[in-house]
Design a protein around this motif. Structure first.
Motif: not given
Lengths: 204, 163
Positions: A178, A181, A184, A190-194
């Motif tokens: 967590y 990411v 990042i 950017v969106t990585i976790f939904e």
């Protein structure tokens, strides 16, 4: 030459490069020396450290990626070096701490204690810049050279066995994921976790 | 060209690690030639689990495309990487050795594939026809993201032949 000394020597110059560590003593030592949000610690899956860093390097080409590998790990996934070299991301530096042993489970020798030469194997696979360091001075200058180049690099650092006496980390795998990411997401925008938008949509 | 490439793109997939099987060779060729995807041809399947995990953490949406023999090669990584960290992965698996098989040497794979996935606690569905592909891929790609767990689709011969 000790691995801990090598890590100490480069800790301040690594900046906000992404760092992926192999399992074992190297993860413990690095977490003590230079724990940052940009570090992903591998705790299992021996053999996959370079593969993970390679997937990251392809996906984020503007950022330098450094992976701290081991001889036992690399020997477990030699074919993976050919996969990496085919794509040859110039933003990936593989540092192999070659202590010629599977140290964590008891120190049994690996093939690099005998005839295997990981630098030659990497060069054969197609790595652009390779070198083997036997002294701290050689290691520091090779690392600096690799970081300055924009070429797929692999450095073998011939080190003694032994892990420096440092406290064991308290952060577990999921917490590390967590933190890493989320860093990042913020850094790249950017969106990585939904996002939990599915639930919202259902209620609408 | 395989319409699967568009189905994957429509499901948000933009990164593919693959190892060939004759049933999926057209799809792999399509991925290689399509600039909407980063395509990584693998030497062995388990490295693909690591590569896809790295790609996901760095902001891509990966698929691992392989034969079920390769799925068996991935059991450790799926458990000790995806299972330990909760990392999503869409697995598209050609279902060799099912009752549609005509090569005797693939038969042992069909008998164990579903039970291996059950043991790994990986949700999976069988895709029987080509018509099902777009929705199944969309659903699986979404489910792996919201669950942060690997999801597998077993691709039958019929679903791939009818293209």
């Amino acid at each position: 030459m000790k691995r801990y000394e090598c890590l100490q020597a480069i800790a301040q110059s690594i900046g906000e490069s992404v760092v992926v560590t192999n399992i074992g003593g190297v993860a413990v030592e690095w977490q003590h020396l230079h724990d940052t949000e940009s570090t992903f610690y591998l705790w299992h899956s021996l053999g996959l450290a370079t593969s993970i860093a390679f997937g990251m390097a392809l996906s984020w080409p503007e950022r330098k990626h450094v992976v701290f590998e081991g001889d036992g790990s690399l020997l477990m996934n030699l074919g993976g070096l050919t996969t990496v070299a085919e794509k040859a991301p110039g933003n990936l530096v593989v540092v192999v701490f070659d202590n010629q042993a599977h140290e964590s489970p008891g120190g049994y020798r690996t093939a690099t204690a005998g005839t295997a030469d990981l630098e030659a194997i990497a060069r054969g696979a197609g790595f652009k810049f390779t070198t083997t360091a036997r002294t701290l001075q050689e290691f520091e200058s090779a690392f600096r050279a690799a970081m300055d180049r924009n070429e797929l690099s692999l450095l073998v650092a011939k080190v003694a066995t032994g892990t420096h006496n440092v406290p064991f980390p308290t952060m577990d795998a999921k917490e590390n994921k967590y933190r890493f990411v989320r860093w990042i997401e913020r850094t790249r925008g950017v969106t990585i976790f939904e996002p939990p938008g599915h639930v919202t949509k259902m209620r609408e | 060209m395989s319409p699967m490439v568009d189905y994957l793109h429509d499901a948000g997939i933009d990164f593919a690690a693959t190892l060939p099987d004759s049933w999926i060779q057209e799809l792999i060729l399509g991925l290689e030639q399509d600039p909407r995807f980063i395509h990584v041809p693998l030497a062995k399947e388990e490295e693909g689990v690591g590569i896809c995990a790295g790609a996901w953490m760095a902001g891509r949406r990966p698929v691992l495309l392989l034969q079920n023999s390769g799925l068996l090669n991935c059991c450790n990584a799926l458990t000790t990487l995806n299972g330990l960290y909760d990392i999503p992965l869409l697995l598209l698996v050609s279902y060799r050795g099912s009752l549609e098989e005509n090569s005797f040497f693939h038969v042992p794979l069909g008998a164990v594939t579903g039970r291996v996935l059950d043991s790994l606690a990986i949700p999976y569905e069988l895709v029987s026809t080509a018509a099902e592909l777009p929705k199944r891929i969309r659903d699986a790609a979404s489910f792996t993201r919201i669950s942060q767990r690997p999801v597998a689709l077993l691709l039958s011969k019929s679903s791939l032949e009818a293209e």
